[in-house]
Design an enzyme around this catalytic site. Sequence first.
Site, PDB file in Angstrom:
ATOM      1  N   ARG A 194      -9.302   1.727 -43.229  1.00 15.87           N
ATOM      2  CA  ARG A 194     -10.074   1.507 -44.464  1.00 15.87           C
ATOM      3  C   ARG A 194      -9.321   2.097 -45.653  1.00 15.87           C
ATOM      4  NH1 ARG A 194     -15.704   3.964 -42.477  1.00 15.87           N
ATOM      5  NH2 ARG A 194     -14.879   3.844 -40.367  1.00 15.87           N
ATOM      6  N   ARG A 227     -28.756   7.290 -32.755  1.00 16.34           N
ATOM      7  CA  ARG A 227     -27.996   7.325 -34.002  1.00 16.34           C
ATOM      8  C   ARG A 227     -28.351   6.063 -34.780  1.00 16.34           C
ATOM      9  NH1 ARG A 227     -21.925   5.608 -35.212  1.00 16.34           N
ATOM     10  NH2 ARG A 227     -21.884   6.317 -37.364  1.00 16.34           N
ATOM     11  N   ASN A 236     -26.077   5.647 -28.874  1.00 16.28           N
ATOM     12  CA  ASN A 236     -25.397   5.146 -30.066  1.00 16.28           C
ATOM     13  C   ASN A 236     -25.151   3.665 -29.816  1.00 16.28           C
ATOM     14  OD1 ASN A 236     -23.744   4.501 -32.176  1.00 16.28           O
ATOM     15  ND2 ASN A 236     -22.296   6.189 -31.861  1.00 16.28           N
ATOM     16  N   HIS A 278     -21.653   9.954 -41.972  1.00 19.55           N
ATOM     17  CA  HIS A 278     -21.198  11.055 -41.105  1.00 19.55           C
ATOM     18  C   HIS A 278     -22.097  12.281 -41.261  1.00 19.55           C
ATOM     19  CE1 HIS A 278     -16.708   9.547 -41.315  1.00 19.55           C
ATOM     20  NE2 HIS A 278     -17.310   9.055 -40.241  1.00 19.55           N
ATOM     21  N   GLU A 298     -22.003  15.389 -32.387  1.00 23.60           N
ATOM     22  CA  GLU A 298     -23.095  14.632 -32.998  1.00 23.60           C
ATOM     23  C   GLU A 298     -24.198  14.322 -31.981  1.00 23.60           C
ATOM     24  OE1 GLU A 298     -19.734  12.373 -34.394  1.00 23.60           O
ATOM     25  OE2 GLU A 298     -20.937  11.729 -36.086  1.00 23.60           O
TER      26      GLU A 298
END
Length: 399
Positions: A242, A93, A7, A181, A385
């Site tokens: 956010r 990723r 990642n 996601h 993930e």
Amino acid sequence: MKILVLNAGSSSHKAALFDFAQGQEPAWRAQLDWTHTAGAVELKAQTADGRSHQDTLATEDKTEGLSWMLDTLVAGPVQTLSALGDIQAVGHRVVHGGREYQASIRVTPAVKDTIRQLFPLAPAHNPANLQGIEAMEAILGEVPQVAVFDTAFHAQMPAAASTFPGPYEWVEQGIQRYGFHGTSHRYVAQRAAELLGRDLADLKLITCHLGNGCSLAAVRDGVSVDTTMGFTPLDGLMMGSRSGSVDPGILIHLMRHDHYTADDLDTLLNKQSGIKGISGISNDLRQVLEAANAGNDRAQLAIAMFVHVLRRHMGAMLGNLGGLDALVFTAGIGENSADLWRAACAGWEFMGLHLDPAKLQRNAADRDIAAADSQVRVLVIHTQEEWAIAQDCVQILAD
Ligand code: AMP
């Protein structure tokens, strides 16, 4: 089979080595942090059998840092392989796959070009992701590489869900809901089917990825038919720092009256909003929960808003699902906070959804926390993930 998962971000790199002979836990994992020390990179690495290693290298060159990180796989305190040539594939990723990719794909020059063409849609991520792919080519040579996109799982959403009600030109310009996601939503949906002993192709799920970033997906028959994140990961739920969805008229107001620039709005909405912006304490929910319990008004408001917005969007997912077999919670908040499960599930009793209070205690295993007679199951699933990316590599190599 030995698969490396990377990642690659702009300020950090996370890597994990999976040995399929040893199961789902990575045999080795490592992290590079480029932010702590100017002109240097910090490495932390550990192995499944409990060895660990920390070091610093004076470089700003990402490929040099990654090469140094991979060297720890084959020598020194966290050695796990006899040679880097033992790595059979690298899974990456990649945040944005645009409209082009509905599934993971083996990296070719054409795939790299597409990732590059998508830079404008994910300027903070896709360039770093591509840099990671090119660094692995430079370090490992001809090893097969696979790109796994955050957007791919949502790429089959019906046009009615993915199109924003702006002018039709937006469709031609690629301004649409992509969702993010996706690897997490896909993994927990599959795991939910396993836990329920049901076929994913016959399930209606709402998957709730609640971490620093938060999003929901409505998963019908194994396909994401709606999701809360949009053109960017800023849309939808209230998050750590956010804002999630806000009236777009606010942005026009700030530009017109307070002369906000695009960069000002970017910082405001991505870094100074959400739980952090309202509480004034932190983007970390644990700290805000502590302050709320100690009587802090703004912390209490932030948590009440987080829950309110979550439930609003859960309701919004339901209409287009046409039923609900299970609600699935995952990621840092979703996997750990019993307060959140209780608050999120309160109010849905009319649908026959009931939690079992005895099942809410801390427990690492994936599990069902609904009451035996609940008509909707409520699952807590640890998102994996990296493991999902490694599995995609194995599948693509076998094809
Ligand atoms: P993630 O981005 O998945 O690492 O999730 C980070 C978020 O999970 C932060 O807001 C943490 O405060 C939150 N989190 C982790 N553990 C807990 C917990 N036990 N209770 C509440 N929130 C938690």
